[in-house]
Design a protein around this motif. Structure first.
Motif, PDB file in Angstrom:
ATOM      1  N   GLU A   1       1.906   6.735   2.307  1.00 15.63           N
ATOM      2  CA  GLU A   1       2.467   6.276   1.045  1.00 15.63           C
ATOM      3  C   GLU A   1       1.506   6.434  -0.131  1.00 15.63           C
ATOM      4  O   GLU A   1       1.930   6.570  -1.269  1.00 15.63           O
ATOM      5  N   THR A   2       0.198   6.468   0.113  1.00 11.18           N
ATOM      6  CA  THR A   2      -0.762   6.486  -0.991  1.00 11.18           C
ATOM      7  C   THR A   2      -1.766   7.639  -0.955  1.00 11.18           C
ATOM      8  O   THR A   2      -2.652   7.691  -1.801  1.00 11.18           O
ATOM      9  N   HIS A   3      -1.657   8.561  -0.015  1.00 11.99           N
ATOM     10  CA  HIS A   3      -2.608   9.662   0.098  1.00 11.99           C
ATOM     11  C   HIS A   3      -1.894  10.996   0.261  1.00 11.99           C
ATOM     12  O   HIS A   3      -0.798  11.041   0.826  1.00 11.99           O
ATOM     13  N   PHE A   4      -2.532  12.058  -0.227  1.00 10.64           N
ATOM     14  CA  PHE A   4      -1.916  13.379  -0.144  1.00 10.64           C
ATOM     15  C   PHE A   4      -2.972  14.440   0.099  1.00 10.64           C
ATOM     16  O   PHE A   4      -4.171  14.206  -0.064  1.00 10.64           O
TER      17      PHE A   4
ATOM     18  N   ILE B   1      -6.672  13.123  -0.462  1.00 10.87           N
ATOM     19  CA  ILE B   1      -6.984  12.443  -1.719  1.00 10.87           C
ATOM     20  C   ILE B   1      -6.109  11.208  -1.842  1.00 10.87           C
ATOM     21  O   ILE B   1      -4.902  11.259  -1.581  1.00 10.87           O
ATOM     22  N   GLY B   2      -6.705  10.110  -2.233  1.00 11.91           N
ATOM     23  CA  GLY B   2      -5.963   8.864  -2.421  1.00 11.91           C
ATOM     24  C   GLY B   2      -5.481   8.731  -3.850  1.00 11.91           C
ATOM     25  O   GLY B   2      -6.172   9.117  -4.790  1.00 11.91           O
ATOM     26  N   CYS B   3      -4.284   8.210  -4.012  1.00 14.01           N
ATOM     27  CA  CYS B   3      -3.780   7.902  -5.349  1.00 14.01           C
ATOM     28  C   CYS B   3      -4.585   6.721  -5.888  1.00 14.01           C
ATOM     29  O   CYS B   3      -5.132   5.931  -5.115  1.00 14.01           O
ATOM     30  N   PRO B   4      -4.663   6.590  -7.198  1.00 10.95           N
ATOM     31  CA  PRO B   4      -5.343   5.413  -7.763  1.00 10.95           C
ATOM     32  C   PRO B   4      -4.678   4.126  -7.275  1.00 10.95           C
ATOM     33  O   PRO B   4      -3.501   4.124  -6.907  1.00 10.95           O
ATOM     34  N   ASP B   5      -5.433   3.039  -7.287  1.00 15.25           N
ATOM     35  CA  ASP B   5      -4.886   1.741  -6.868  1.00 15.25           C
ATOM     36  C   ASP B   5      -3.608   1.440  -7.636  1.00 15.25           C
ATOM     37  O   ASP B   5      -3.530   1.692  -8.837  1.00 15.25           O
TER      38      ASP B   5
ATOM     39  N   PRO C   1      -8.486  10.541   8.980  1.00 12.26           N
ATOM     40  CA  PRO C   1      -7.980  11.200   7.764  1.00 12.26           C
ATOM     41  C   PRO C   1      -7.251  10.235   6.831  1.00 12.26           C
ATOM     42  O   PRO C   1      -7.027  10.521   5.678  1.00 12.26           O
ATOM     43  N   THR C   2      -6.897   9.085   7.355  1.00 12.56           N
ATOM     44  CA  THR C   2      -6.265   8.043   6.565  1.00 12.56           C
ATOM     45  C   THR C   2      -6.736   6.699   7.114  1.00 12.56           C
ATOM     46  O   THR C   2      -7.486   6.656   8.080  1.00 12.56           O
ATOM     47  N   PHE C   3      -6.323   5.632   6.520  1.00 13.23           N
ATOM     48  CA  PHE C   3      -6.720   4.318   7.003  1.00 13.23           C
ATOM     49  C   PHE C   3      -6.088   4.046   8.366  1.00 13.23           C
ATOM     50  O   PHE C   3      -5.020   4.561   8.670  1.00 13.23           O
ATOM     51  N   GLU C   4      -6.740   3.210   9.175  1.00 13.65           N
ATOM     52  CA  GLU C   4      -6.184   2.864  10.489  1.00 13.65           C
ATOM     53  C   GLU C   4      -4.816   2.207  10.341  1.00 13.65           C
ATOM     54  O   GLU C   4      -3.948   2.391  11.192  1.00 13.65           O
TER      55      GLU C   4
END
Length: 153
Positions: A42-45, A58-62, A144-147
């Protein structure tokens, strides 16, 4: 009169749906979209280009989500292109499990404990690191992403 209002509302819904048709279609995680990125959660691409490493996430800004729209990251409330959230469950092999990006809980075998433990500010849950909570860079080095890529509730 009621019938007229119903038709008016239906027409408005159809008009809005046609404007955001790309948003209303089912987009799944890790598929390249028309905006040349694939939302990994939902928050990374990552980019859909042979010139960019597919491992670059890359993570989207908070406060923003990854979308299938022209602007990749938009404020929460915009429809995310990928809503798949994979979080570990208690499987009897670990005494703790991440329950969001910034929280974890105890496991009693296959059962989740009641107490929610919050990571310190600017750290993220990483049971796999053996440290429980680590800074963002260390968390994303391990995975590659959060757990568990979900907002804490």
């Amino acid at each position: 009169m009621q019938h007229h209002q119903f038709l008016k509302n239906l027409c408005s819904l159809v008009a809005i749906s046609s404007l955001f048709g790309v948003v209303l279609t089912a987009v799944t995680c890790n598929n390249c979209q028309d905006n040349n990125v694939k939302c990994v959660n939902e928050t990374h691409f990552s980019f859909c280009s042979s010139g960019v490493s597919p491992d670059l996430v890359i993570g989207c800004p908070d406060g923003q989500v990854c979308t299938a729209l022209g602007q990749i990251c938009m404020p929460v409330g915009a429809p995310p292109a990928c809503t798949e959230v994979n979080c570990p469950t208690c499987d009897g092999s670990s005494p703790f499990v991440c329950t969001s990006r910034t929280t974890f809980q105890t496991c009693n075998g296959y059962e989740l404990g009641d107490q929610i433990i919050k990571c310190k500010d600017n750290t993220f849950c990483s049971i796999n690191s053996g440290k429980y909570c680590v800074d963002r860079c260390e968390a994303l080095k391990l995975e590659p992403t959060f757990e568990c890529d979900r907002e804490a509730t």
